[in-house]
Design an enzyme around this catalytic site. Structure first.
Site, PDB file in Angstrom:
ATOM      1  N   PRO A  11      60.843 -38.273 -32.482  1.00 43.81           N
ATOM      2  CA  PRO A  11      61.881 -39.297 -32.371  1.00 43.81           C
ATOM      3  C   PRO A  11      62.072 -39.880 -30.977  1.00 43.81           C
ATOM      4  O   PRO A  11      62.067 -39.155 -29.979  1.00 43.81           O
ATOM      5  CB  PRO A  11      63.161 -38.582 -32.830  1.00 43.81           C
ATOM      6  CG  PRO A  11      62.823 -37.150 -32.934  1.00 43.81           C
ATOM      7  CD  PRO A  11      61.343 -37.028 -33.050  1.00 43.81           C
ATOM      8  N   ASN A  12      62.238 -41.178 -30.967  1.00 34.29           N
ATOM      9  CA  ASN A  12      62.559 -42.000 -29.789  1.00 34.29           C
ATOM     10  C   ASN A  12      61.371 -42.237 -28.862  1.00 34.29           C
ATOM     11  O   ASN A  12      61.449 -43.055 -27.956  1.00 34.29           O
ATOM     12  CB  ASN A  12      63.739 -41.404 -28.997  1.00 34.29           C
ATOM     13  CG  ASN A  12      64.990 -41.317 -29.836  1.00 34.29           C
ATOM     14  OD1 ASN A  12      65.392 -42.304 -30.434  1.00 34.29           O
ATOM     15  ND2 ASN A  12      65.578 -40.141 -29.939  1.00 34.29           N
ATOM     16  N   ARG A  19      63.133 -46.968 -21.105  1.00 32.02           N
ATOM     17  CA  ARG A  19      64.388 -46.456 -20.532  1.00 32.02           C
ATOM     18  C   ARG A  19      64.127 -45.100 -19.887  1.00 32.02           C
ATOM     19  O   ARG A  19      63.115 -44.462 -20.147  1.00 32.02           O
ATOM     20  CB  ARG A  19      65.442 -46.312 -21.631  1.00 32.02           C
ATOM     21  CG  ARG A  19      65.948 -47.656 -22.140  1.00 32.02           C
ATOM     22  CD  ARG A  19      67.089 -47.480 -23.126  1.00 32.02           C
ATOM     23  NE  ARG A  19      68.118 -46.613 -22.580  1.00 32.02           N
ATOM     24  CZ  ARG A  19      68.764 -45.680 -23.299  1.00 32.02           C
ATOM     25  NH1 ARG A  19      68.477 -45.490 -24.560  1.00 32.02           N
ATOM     26  NH2 ARG A  19      69.701 -44.942 -22.734  1.00 32.02           N
ATOM     27  N   TYR A  24      61.026 -39.863 -17.855  1.00 28.73           N
ATOM     28  CA  TYR A  24      59.842 -40.013 -18.705  1.00 28.73           C
ATOM     29  C   TYR A  24      58.760 -40.936 -18.132  1.00 28.73           C
ATOM     30  O   TYR A  24      57.712 -41.093 -18.744  1.00 28.73           O
ATOM     31  CB  TYR A  24      60.260 -40.526 -20.091  1.00 28.73           C
ATOM     32  CG  TYR A  24      61.266 -39.626 -20.775  1.00 28.73           C
ATOM     33  CD1 TYR A  24      60.938 -38.315 -21.114  1.00 28.73           C
ATOM     34  CD2 TYR A  24      62.551 -40.078 -21.069  1.00 28.73           C
ATOM     35  CE1 TYR A  24      61.871 -37.477 -21.731  1.00 28.73           C
ATOM     36  CE2 TYR A  24      63.491 -39.252 -21.682  1.00 28.73           C
ATOM     37  CZ  TYR A  24      63.137 -37.949 -22.009  1.00 28.73           C
ATOM     38  OH  TYR A  24      64.049 -37.133 -22.614  1.00 28.73           O
ATOM     39  N   ALA A  77      63.286 -34.187 -29.846  1.00 30.86           N
ATOM     40  CA  ALA A  77      64.483 -33.373 -30.116  1.00 30.86           C
ATOM     41  C   ALA A  77      64.379 -32.543 -31.397  1.00 30.86           C
ATOM     42  O   ALA A  77      65.208 -31.658 -31.617  1.00 30.86           O
ATOM     43  CB  ALA A  77      65.708 -34.272 -30.162  1.00 30.86           C
ATOM     44  N   ASP A  87      58.470 -24.366 -39.974  1.00 34.94           N
ATOM     45  CA  ASP A  87      57.732 -23.835 -41.135  1.00 34.94           C
ATOM     46  C   ASP A  87      56.431 -24.608 -41.350  1.00 34.94           C
ATOM     47  O   ASP A  87      55.398 -24.010 -41.671  1.00 34.94           O
ATOM     48  CB  ASP A  87      58.608 -23.886 -42.387  1.00 34.94           C
ATOM     49  CG  ASP A  87      59.731 -22.859 -42.338  1.00 34.94           C
ATOM     50  OD1 ASP A  87      59.640 -21.905 -41.536  1.00 34.94           O
ATOM     51  OD2 ASP A  87      60.709 -23.008 -43.094  1.00 34.94           O
ATOM     52  N   GLU A  98      52.066 -27.971 -28.031  1.00 32.67           N
ATOM     53  CA  GLU A  98      53.346 -28.687 -27.944  1.00 32.67           C
ATOM     54  C   GLU A  98      53.452 -29.269 -26.536  1.00 32.67           C
ATOM     55  O   GLU A  98      53.275 -28.539 -25.552  1.00 32.67           O
ATOM     56  CB  GLU A  98      54.497 -27.708 -28.219  1.00 32.67           C
ATOM     57  CG  GLU A  98      55.876 -28.348 -28.104  1.00 32.67           C
ATOM     58  CD  GLU A  98      57.012 -27.355 -28.422  1.00 32.67           C
ATOM     59  OE1 GLU A  98      56.762 -26.316 -29.082  1.00 32.67           O
ATOM     60  OE2 GLU A  98      58.146 -27.623 -27.985  1.00 32.67           O
ATOM     61  N   HIS A 100      55.745 -31.662 -23.784  1.00 33.23           N
ATOM     62  CA  HIS A 100      56.950 -32.387 -23.390  1.00 33.23           C
ATOM     63  C   HIS A 100      56.647 -33.100 -22.081  1.00 33.23           C
ATOM     64  O   HIS A 100      56.093 -32.497 -21.148  1.00 33.23           O
ATOM     65  CB  HIS A 100      58.138 -31.444 -23.214  1.00 33.23           C
ATOM     66  CG  HIS A 100      58.531 -30.778 -24.500  1.00 33.23           C
ATOM     67  ND1 HIS A 100      59.266 -31.433 -25.466  1.00 33.23           N
ATOM     68  CD2 HIS A 100      58.236 -29.552 -24.990  1.00 33.23           C
ATOM     69  CE1 HIS A 100      59.431 -30.624 -26.497  1.00 33.23           C
ATOM     70  NE2 HIS A 100      58.814 -29.470 -26.247  1.00 33.23           N
ATOM     71  N   SER A 102      58.852 -34.437 -19.900  1.00 38.08           N
ATOM     72  CA  SER A 102      59.739 -33.916 -18.856  1.00 38.08           C
ATOM     73  C   SER A 102      59.663 -32.390 -18.847  1.00 38.08           C
ATOM     74  O   SER A 102      59.178 -31.776 -19.812  1.00 38.08           O
ATOM     75  CB  SER A 102      61.176 -34.373 -19.124  1.00 38.08           C
ATOM     76  OG  SER A 102      61.637 -33.851 -20.365  1.00 38.08           O
ATOM     77  N   ARG A 107      66.233 -29.173 -17.080  1.00 42.12           N
ATOM     78  CA  ARG A 107      67.264 -30.070 -17.598  1.00 42.12           C
ATOM     79  C   ARG A 107      68.443 -29.245 -18.130  1.00 42.12           C
ATOM     80  O   ARG A 107      68.649 -28.124 -17.695  1.00 42.12           O
ATOM     81  CB  ARG A 107      66.616 -30.963 -18.660  1.00 42.12           C
ATOM     82  CG  ARG A 107      65.447 -31.765 -18.069  1.00 42.12           C
ATOM     83  CD  ARG A 107      64.819 -32.703 -19.059  1.00 42.12           C
ATOM     84  NE  ARG A 107      65.758 -33.716 -19.519  1.00 42.12           N
ATOM     85  CZ  ARG A 107      65.478 -34.592 -20.482  1.00 42.12           C
ATOM     86  NH1 ARG A 107      64.289 -34.567 -21.072  1.00 42.12           N
ATOM     87  NH2 ARG A 107      66.370 -35.478 -20.859  1.00 42.12           N
ATOM     88  N   ARG A 111      68.131 -27.621 -23.596  1.00 41.06           N
ATOM     89  CA  ARG A 111      66.819 -28.256 -23.772  1.00 41.06           C
ATOM     90  C   ARG A 111      65.660 -27.297 -23.533  1.00 41.06           C
ATOM     91  O   ARG A 111      64.516 -27.568 -23.892  1.00 41.06           O
ATOM     92  CB  ARG A 111      66.667 -29.443 -22.821  1.00 41.06           C
ATOM     93  CG  ARG A 111      67.328 -30.687 -23.309  1.00 41.06           C
ATOM     94  CD  ARG A 111      66.889 -31.879 -22.489  1.00 41.06           C
ATOM     95  NE  ARG A 111      67.848 -32.952 -22.626  1.00 41.06           N
ATOM     96  CZ  ARG A 111      67.790 -33.903 -23.570  1.00 41.06           C
ATOM     97  NH1 ARG A 111      66.802 -33.937 -24.417  1.00 41.06           N
ATOM     98  NH2 ARG A 111      68.723 -34.828 -23.649  1.00 41.06           N
TER      99      ARG A 111
END
Ligand code: CA2
Length: 146
Positions: A11-12, A19, A24, A77, A87, A98, A100, A102, A107, A111
């Site tokens: 998401p996002n 932004r 980011y 998120a 799952d 995985e 990220h 940032s 943070r 998070r």
């Protein structure tokens, strides 16, 4: 052995570069995809790159990807609450990195706890979009060993 690698963003992240550049950076999701495709093209691997804001779609894509050569996922998120995605990750038979952008440890406290991390092969956090490239390179190394 399949030569397909999935790049899945949550998401996002479709708004990356628009932004919060201090967190980011200025690069867009298209830049992320190009970075990853440079790795997979060089290795003659197929890259499937997708982004979703919907949990059910992420789950469906993880099901689709479960027998792939590898998955690079930035769950955004979702990593803080989605037991359903946890799952789905556990069902995946391939390496999962995985990522990220940032550093989630620098943070807010909440998070720093990704509930998905235990289901991943490894986690890269805080290296900006270069983390995606490094994740792809790692999958290439694993594939060469397989
Ligand atoms: O650092 C990351 O990659 C994150 O997964 C990004 C998630 C955040 O919830 C995680 O804690 C860390 C949020 C992505 C928000 O994406 C934006 C994109 C453009 C502008 C603002 C936010």
């Amino acid at each position: 052995m399949t030569s397909r690698i999935y790049l899945l963003n949550g998401p996002n992240l479709n708004l990356l570069g628009e932004r919060e550049p201090t967190l980011y950076g200025h690069h867009t999701l298209a830049d992320v995809e190009s970075l990853c495709r440079a790795v997979t093209d060089r290795q003659r691997l197929e890259l499937i790159a997708r982004q979703t804001n919907a949990e059910h779609e992420m789950i469906a894509w993880l099901h689709e990807a479960r027998h792939a050569a590898g998955i690079v996922v930035n769950p955004g998120a979702f990593c803080y609450h989605s037991v359903a995605i946890l799952d789905a990750l556990k069902i995946c038979e391939c390496p999962v990195v995985e990522v990220h952008i940032s550093n989630i440890y620098r943070r807010e406290d909440w998070r720093s706890k990704s509930i998905l991390a235990p289901a991943a092969t490894g986690v890269i956090t805080g290296l900006g979009i270069d983390g995606y490239r490094l994740a792809m390179e790692h999958l290439v190394v694993l594939l060469a060993k397989a």
